[in-house]
Design an enzyme around this catalytic site. Structure first.
Site, PDB file in Angstrom:
ATOM      1  N   GLN A   1      -9.579   2.532   5.906  1.00 46.34           N
ATOM      2  CA  GLN A   1      -9.944   3.842   5.230  1.00 46.34           C
ATOM      3  C   GLN A   1     -10.315   3.772   3.910  1.00 46.34           C
ATOM      4  O   GLN A   1     -10.134   2.945   2.936  1.00 46.34           O
ATOM      5  CB  GLN A   1      -8.481   4.651   5.520  1.00 46.34           C
ATOM      6  CG  GLN A   1      -8.067   5.123   6.732  1.00 46.34           C
ATOM      7  CD  GLN A   1      -6.633   5.898   6.817  1.00 46.34           C
ATOM      8  OE1 GLN A   1      -5.609   5.615   7.023  1.00 46.34           O
ATOM      9  NE2 GLN A   1      -7.031   7.224   6.666  1.00 46.34           N
TER      10      GLN A   1
ATOM     11  N   ASP B   1      -8.186   3.248  10.440  1.00 45.55           N
ATOM     12  CA  ASP B   1      -7.694   2.308  11.078  1.00 45.55           C
ATOM     13  C   ASP B   1      -6.142   2.856  11.688  1.00 45.55           C
ATOM     14  O   ASP B   1      -5.655   2.320  12.708  1.00 45.55           O
ATOM     15  CB  ASP B   1      -7.481   0.943  10.488  1.00 45.55           C
ATOM     16  CG  ASP B   1      -7.149   1.109   9.167  1.00 45.55           C
ATOM     17  OD1 ASP B   1      -6.448   1.940   8.669  1.00 45.55           O
ATOM     18  OD2 ASP B   1      -6.946  -0.070   8.493  1.00 45.55           O
TER      19      ASP B   1
HETATM   20  O1  LIG Z   1      -5.451   2.701   2.728  1.00 47.00           O
HETATM   21  C1  LIG Z   1      -4.904   2.500   3.787  1.00 47.00           C
HETATM   22  C2  LIG Z   1      -4.132   3.886   4.519  1.00 47.00           C
HETATM   23  O2  LIG Z   1      -4.262   5.115   3.620  1.00 47.00           O
HETATM   24  C3  LIG Z   1      -4.959   1.425   4.437  1.00 47.00           C
HETATM   25  O3  LIG Z   1      -4.043   1.363   5.605  1.00 47.00           O
HETATM   26  C4  LIG Z   1      -6.245   0.892   4.947  1.00 47.00           C
HETATM   27  O4  LIG Z   1      -6.774   1.734   5.977  1.00 47.00           O
HETATM   28  C5  LIG Z   1      -6.353  -0.506   5.171  1.00 47.00           C
HETATM   29  O5  LIG Z   1      -5.768  -0.863   6.340  1.00 47.00           O
HETATM   30  P1  LIG Z   1      -5.697  -2.565   6.577  1.00 47.00           P
HETATM   31  O6  LIG Z   1      -6.945  -3.179   6.765  1.00 47.00           O
HETATM   32  O7  LIG Z   1      -4.784  -3.211   5.519  1.00 47.00           O
HETATM   33  O8  LIG Z   1      -4.984  -2.285   8.018  1.00 47.00           O
END
Ligand SMILES: O=C(CO)[C@@H](O)[C@H](O)COP(=O)(O)O
Ligand SMILES: Nc1ncnc2c1ncn2[C@@H]1O[C@H](COP(=O)(O)OP(=O)(O)O)[C@@H](O)[C@H]1O
Length: 463
Positions: free
Chosen positions: A70, A233
């Site tokens: 995100q 995600d």
């Molecule tokens: O910043 C957030 C949610 O707000 C993170 O969850 C990103 O969406 C990245 O996710 P991963 O790649 O670490 O699963």
């Protein structure tokens, strides 16, 4: 009929191909992403191509959808080229911009307008940073997208004229509620963009992706496959797990996230819990830490051991690690909002400071931050009857065991899998079949809670 789901996450790109009716996994593939908090989107596009090839291609799929990390800022010029490398969710340079936006609009008002109190992770702060640090780049921005929006657009054949079949049609960018809700300039309450906030951040208005509903298609790939709306995600994982009432998902990837599905939007003016939307028409209260799986990676590397040996060491130490406490802010921290923090090891004595103690303290510290996130959810009325543990580090037996000494509800471990990509595959099946698929998720372990109070107490005492 086959469908595909993609997870373009921080560290890698994963592709699953599943049977649309039964959900059976048919093929899968993956490819790595470059390290760093500033990444050229072209690297995601190459990794996606590599991951698709390693999954046997998508020629035979009826539909595909993309889940992705995100918040990342993908700023495009009028020719559809990226204006600069994307700043990712874990890039903290926009911490000052977050403070400026809060000073200008007020935390409470921003929470009421967007569900979020800005921290460096959110897209709006990255746009403000761009305006202030690189005004010539900000002036060239014609459209702002997120990683999953941009990849879906490229999959549909759009992009710079010399790199795509259909050219730079910026109005064809599309996103979904869940990812729009992580920008800081979209309201989960009205379902509309807040263009005043966008302009206040970037310095001018810009084209934003159309926000699709969960069963809407963005269009088709040049080969004819439908493209689902895609998702952020975490919302993708909630969908992939069929998370329901009482379920709190704890995901331990690059980020550590704690989230649940809610029928009503959640507002937390303290900013501890973000009021996101989910990928199925509901809401997704979420708290996130910057330091999760990589804490385990780092300590394993310092100790010179692999994950199995790290688990053996950690499980050989007593709960509480003999008083050793790792506050694991290696990459700064987002929850609590301490972007400039560094990690600190407390409680070192000649007795406590052992390899086993360090291994266990790393896992305990990482999980205590997530348990704080669960407390914040409960304070907002979220019902937690079990924790669903997912993400790369959930594969580790010590992480599972230690979680059961920290959380006070059962820890359920779903079958190891790519739940973000699975959620995207469900969205693809949704558009291909015209109805939400009813796939099952099996679990491989359930650990009863046996909280050891000292673990959280000593962590809290060092806060
Ligand atoms: O910043 C957030 C949610 O707000 C993170 O969850 C990103 O969406 C990245 O996710 P991963 O790649 O670490 O699963
Ligand atoms: N057995 C394991 N024990 C601990 N960590 C692991 C294990 N297997 C993978 N990981 C870690 O999980 C992380 C990748 O998880 P993933 O959920 O794919 O992350 P992201 O979605 O952020 O890209 C990496 O940091 C990796 O080292």
């Amino acid at each position: 009929m086959l469908v595909a789901g993609i997870d373009s996450s921080t560290q890698s790109c994963k592709v699953v191909v599943r049977d649309a009716e039964t959900g059976a996994l048919v093929r899968s593939g993956r490819a790595s992403h470059p390290d760093g908090t500033e990444v050229a989107p072209s690297a995601w596009w190459s990794a996606l191509g590599e991951a698709i090839a390693s999954a046997g291609g998508l020629d035979d799929v009826a539909a595909v959808a993309v889940g992705g990390q995100q918040h990342g800022m993908v700023a495009l010029d009028a020719e559809g080229r990226v204006v600069r490398d994307a700043l990712l969710w874990n890039d903290t340079r926009s911490a000052g911009a977050a403070r400026d936006l809060i000073a200008e609009f007020g935390a409470e008002q921003l929470a009421e307008r967007t569900g979020l109190v800005p921290v460096a992770s959110f897209t709006i702060t990255k746009l403000r940073w761009l305006r202030d640090a690189e005004p010539e780049n900000a002036a060239r921005v014609a459209a702002v997208a997120l990683p999953h929006d941009w990849l879906s657009w490229r999959l549909r054949g759009y992009g710079p004229a010399d790199e795509s079949e259909l050219g730079p049609v910026l109005e064809e960018l599309a996103t979904d509620r869940s990812d729009a809700s992580g920008t800081g300039y979209w309201s989960p309450f009205t379902g509309e963009y807040d263009r005043e906030l966008l302009a206040a951040a970037l310095g001018h208005d810009a084209i934003l992706p159309r926000v699709l509903g969960p069963d809407e298609s963005a269009g088709r790939t040049p080969a004819g496959a439908l493209v689902g709306s895609g998702a952020g995600d975490n919302a993708g994982a909630a969908l992939g797990l069929s998370a329901g009432p009482g379920d709190v998902v704890v995901s331990i990837g690059t980020s550590g996230t704690v989230f649940s599905v809610s029928d009503t939007p959640v507002t937390d003016p303290s900013g501890t819990v973000a009021g996101f939307a989910d990928a199925a028409g509901r809401f997704l209260p979420l708290s996130a830490t910057l330091n999760a799986a990589r804490v385990v990676d780092t300590v394993a590397s310092v100790l010179g051991v692999d994950f199995d040996e790290l688990a053996r060491l950690a499980l050989g130490a007593e709960p509480g690690s003999g008083g050793l406490v790792l506050q694991p802010y290696f990459d700064g921290e987002r929850t609590p909002d301490l972007p400039d923090a560094t990690a600190t090891l407390f409680g070192m004595t000649r007795v406590s400071f052992t390899r086993a103690g360090l291994a266990r303290a790393a896992i305990e510290g990482m999980l205590c931050g997530l348990a704080d996130g669960l407390d914040a959810h409960r304070a907002l009325g979220v019902d937690a009857t079990r924790v669903l543990l997912i993400g790369g580090a959930a594969l580790n037996p010590a992480v599972r065991e230690i979680a059961s000494t920290i959380f006070d509800v059962p820890i359920v471990v779903p079958e190891p899998g790519e739940y973000v990509a699975d959620g995207a595959a469900r969205q693809a099946a949704w558009v291909a079949l015209g109805t939400a698929p009813d796939w099952t998720v099996s679990t491989v372990a359930e650990l009863a809670p046996r909280p050891v109070a000292v673990v959280r107490e000593q962590y809290a005492a060092r806060r």
